[in-house]
Design a protein around this motif. Sequence first.
Motif, PDB file in Angstrom:
ATOM      1  N   ALA A  22       0.827  -1.212   0.000  1.00  0.00           N
ATOM      2  CA  ALA A  22       0.000   0.000   0.000  1.00  0.00           C
ATOM      3  C   ALA A  22       0.862   1.263   0.000  1.00  0.00           C
ATOM      4  O   ALA A  22       0.612   2.206  -0.751  1.00  0.00           O
ATOM      5  CB  ALA A  22      -0.936  -0.024   1.208  1.00  0.00           C
ATOM      6  N   LEU A  25       4.929   4.917  -4.063  1.00  0.00           N
ATOM      7  CA  LEU A  25       5.002   6.194  -4.758  1.00  0.00           C
ATOM      8  C   LEU A  25       3.683   6.936  -4.623  1.00  0.00           C
ATOM      9  O   LEU A  25       3.636   8.155  -4.644  1.00  0.00           O
ATOM     10  CB  LEU A  25       5.301   5.945  -6.234  1.00  0.00           C
ATOM     11  CG  LEU A  25       6.691   5.360  -6.512  1.00  0.00           C
ATOM     12  CD1 LEU A  25       6.788   4.897  -7.958  1.00  0.00           C
ATOM     13  CD2 LEU A  25       7.752   6.402  -6.213  1.00  0.00           C
ATOM     14  N   GLY A  26       2.597   6.179  -4.518  1.00  0.00           N
ATOM     15  CA  GLY A  26       1.279   6.786  -4.356  1.00  0.00           C
ATOM     16  C   GLY A  26       1.229   7.695  -3.141  1.00  0.00           C
ATOM     17  O   GLY A  26       0.684   8.797  -3.199  1.00  0.00           O
ATOM     18  N   TYR A 103       4.723   2.404 -13.282  1.00  0.00           N
ATOM     19  CA  TYR A 103       5.202   2.565 -11.899  1.00  0.00           C
ATOM     20  C   TYR A 103       6.713   2.339 -11.836  1.00  0.00           C
ATOM     21  O   TYR A 103       7.443   3.041 -11.145  1.00  0.00           O
ATOM     22  CB  TYR A 103       4.485   1.534 -11.042  1.00  0.00           C
ATOM     23  CG  TYR A 103       4.467   1.800  -9.560  1.00  0.00           C
ATOM     24  CD1 TYR A 103       3.498   2.627  -9.005  1.00  0.00           C
ATOM     25  CD2 TYR A 103       5.390   1.217  -8.711  1.00  0.00           C
ATOM     26  CE1 TYR A 103       3.456   2.854  -7.648  1.00  0.00           C
ATOM     27  CE2 TYR A 103       5.356   1.441  -7.352  1.00  0.00           C
ATOM     28  CZ  TYR A 103       4.386   2.254  -6.829  1.00  0.00           C
ATOM     29  OH  TYR A 103       4.340   2.485  -5.475  1.00  0.00           O
ATOM     30  N   PHE A 224      -5.761   3.359  -5.560  1.00  0.00           N
ATOM     31  CA  PHE A 224      -4.356   3.184  -5.932  1.00  0.00           C
ATOM     32  C   PHE A 224      -3.495   3.074  -4.685  1.00  0.00           C
ATOM     33  O   PHE A 224      -2.655   2.183  -4.548  1.00  0.00           O
ATOM     34  CB  PHE A 224      -3.918   4.385  -6.784  1.00  0.00           C
ATOM     35  CG  PHE A 224      -2.527   4.277  -7.335  1.00  0.00           C
ATOM     36  CD1 PHE A 224      -2.297   3.641  -8.543  1.00  0.00           C
ATOM     37  CD2 PHE A 224      -1.448   4.828  -6.658  1.00  0.00           C
ATOM     38  CE1 PHE A 224      -1.015   3.545  -9.067  1.00  0.00           C
ATOM     39  CE2 PHE A 224      -0.166   4.740  -7.176  1.00  0.00           C
ATOM     40  CZ  PHE A 224       0.054   4.096  -8.377  1.00  0.00           C
ATOM     41  N   SER A 227      -3.779  -0.094  -2.789  1.00  0.00           N
ATOM     42  CA  SER A 227      -3.546  -1.280  -3.647  1.00  0.00           C
ATOM     43  C   SER A 227      -4.815  -2.112  -3.804  1.00  0.00           C
ATOM     44  O   SER A 227      -4.777  -3.331  -3.751  1.00  0.00           O
ATOM     45  CB  SER A 227      -2.448  -2.190  -3.069  1.00  0.00           C
ATOM     46  OG  SER A 227      -1.271  -1.498  -2.847  1.00  0.00           O
ATOM     47  N   MET A 230      -7.601  -4.647  -7.807  1.00  0.00           N
ATOM     48  CA  MET A 230      -7.021  -5.526  -8.825  1.00  0.00           C
ATOM     49  C   MET A 230      -6.565  -6.864  -8.252  1.00  0.00           C
ATOM     50  O   MET A 230      -5.909  -7.645  -8.933  1.00  0.00           O
ATOM     51  CB  MET A 230      -5.849  -4.854  -9.530  1.00  0.00           C
ATOM     52  CG  MET A 230      -4.782  -4.328  -8.599  1.00  0.00           C
ATOM     53  SD  MET A 230      -3.236  -4.013  -9.469  1.00  0.00           S
ATOM     54  CE  MET A 230      -2.531  -5.656  -9.472  1.00  0.00           C
ATOM     55  N   THR A 232      -4.526  -7.448  -5.605  1.00  0.00           N
ATOM     56  CA  THR A 232      -3.254  -7.521  -4.880  1.00  0.00           C
ATOM     57  C   THR A 232      -3.485  -8.069  -3.476  1.00  0.00           C
ATOM     58  O   THR A 232      -2.747  -8.930  -2.991  1.00  0.00           O
ATOM     59  CB  THR A 232      -2.635  -6.116  -4.750  1.00  0.00           C
ATOM     60  OG1 THR A 232      -2.579  -5.551  -6.036  1.00  0.00           O
ATOM     61  CG2 THR A 232      -1.247  -6.180  -4.163  1.00  0.00           C
TER      62      THR A 232
HETATM   63  N1  PFF Z   1      -0.312   1.299  -3.453  1.00  0.00           N
HETATM   64  C1  PFF Z   1       0.851   1.599  -4.233  1.00  0.00           C
HETATM   65  C2  PFF Z   1       1.249   3.037  -3.988  1.00  0.00           C
HETATM   66  O1  PFF Z   1       0.539   3.771  -3.297  1.00  0.00           O
HETATM   67  O2  PFF Z   1       2.258   3.459  -4.509  1.00  0.00           O
HETATM   68  C3  PFF Z   1       0.654   1.344  -5.701  1.00  0.00           C
HETATM   69  C4  PFF Z   1      -0.067   0.072  -5.997  1.00  0.00           C
HETATM   70  C5  PFF Z   1       0.459  -1.140  -5.596  1.00  0.00           C
HETATM   71  C6  PFF Z   1      -1.285   0.107  -6.630  1.00  0.00           C
HETATM   72  C7  PFF Z   1      -0.246  -2.312  -5.820  1.00  0.00           C
HETATM   73  C8  PFF Z   1      -1.994  -1.031  -6.875  1.00  0.00           C
HETATM   74  C9  PFF Z   1      -1.466  -2.236  -6.463  1.00  0.00           C
HETATM   75  F1  PFF Z   1      -2.132  -3.323  -6.700  1.00  0.00           F
END
Ligand code: PFF
Length: 443
Positions: A22, A25-26, A103, A224, A227, A230, A232
């Motif tokens: 989680a 970079l987000g 990413y 995002f 996570s 999708m 994860t």
């Molecule tokens: N959550 C990660 C972030 O904030 O950078 C990005 C990410 C990872 C998005 C895994 C989606 C995912 F399935």
Amino acid sequence: MSGVRGQFTTRAGFILAAAGSAVGLGNIWKFPYLAGQNGGGAFLIIYLGFILSIGLSVMLAEFAIGRRTKRNPVGAFRHLKGGAWTAIGVMGVFTGFIILSFYSVVGGWTVAYAVKSATGLMASGDAKALGAAFGAFIGDPVEPIIYHALFMLATIAVVARGIDTGIERTCRVLMPVLFILLVVLCVRSLTLPGAAKGVAFFLSPDFSKVDGAMITAALGHAFFSLSLGMGTMITYGSYLARTTNLPGAALWVTSLDTLIAVMAGFMILPAVFAFGFDPGAGPGLTFITLPAVFSKIPFGAFFGVLFFVLLAVAALTSAISLIEVVVAYLVDEKGIARPKAALSSGIAIFLLGIPSSLSLGIWNDYTVAGKGFFDAMDYLASNILLPTGGIFISLFVGWVVFDKVMDGNQGGIGDGFRYVGLWRIICRYIAPLAIAWVLISGL
Ligand code: PFF
């Protein structure tokens, strides 16, 4: 293959790995610039609202689907119900591919900037010069792609080693390091003269900035950042022992992610204001204004290296979770050996990332739906695919397999979950309707 499926060895290891997914970079790169562009505190409040009302519930739904089925997202939907529902899992694997492709390009930038910070990037404190340097770097047809390759290689190397010795061990070491670095940099930023203006911007909401696009961005970012949408967390949940309390784990991961996003806001926005930079500068905020800030403080190069290492670490622990969705699918469903699955999917993702990188330079003129390739990938994944996945995951749990994912004897949530009624209402009605409403009004 199910007999040799890996598992997280401890509850803390699992929580750190899921939080590692989680937090990325987000949180540290995207969240501060999105807040900067979208009215500071107003964005923060709407984002927090989505995290609490929807994010937490979808995370629990994903954990429960994963642990109940012990399968990758495609296998999980097929096993629980099959038919058209399996498409949600397929969409998840596809989304993992797309997200990781761009990413990893940004992950490569963080590695490059750690190197550059150590080798004289901060010598000039001029934001214009740093902006030009950043533009020239990301637009270069070769250099960022080499770093993108390095970043993908590191990701592949971790995932090839499996769950406990690869993912869990890496996250157990790196996540606490990340937290300590973040605290140090927050203190540095908040004690700069003039930092208070940034704090005020971040905490006092300007609701005149609220519009459809901003709400879509806040929702997309909630997915995002956590996570979600999708599979994860379905995948990570599938490696989790029966004894771990799922609602508790979901609360932990959500809280850690939110805490770190807010801390990143406190690390970046006060520094940006202290030096009179523009908080709405967008994606460059981290890579342009922060080096400028570092160049003006004592031991700036040291803090600069520290910061970009932090960003690279955060990106890596998220990237491994993105590729793990694809790898778990190939291992479970296709019987491919893990190292081979990691290498082949990693190479394909690397190749898909190349046009994203080039779209910031020599392929600048090519657009997809009015956006450059990089932005188009990000928009498609974050603002469309993840929320759509979230709708169907909620509906699936709320209406189709609720009893199955509650059944504690089979790896579901089990008894003793106090908010089960509320959770069910959120999964059945609130989350799907709210997400659909935001999606539709955003388009
Ligand atoms: N959550 C990660 C972030 O904030 O950078 C990005 C990410 C990872 C998005 C895994 C989606 C995912 F399935």
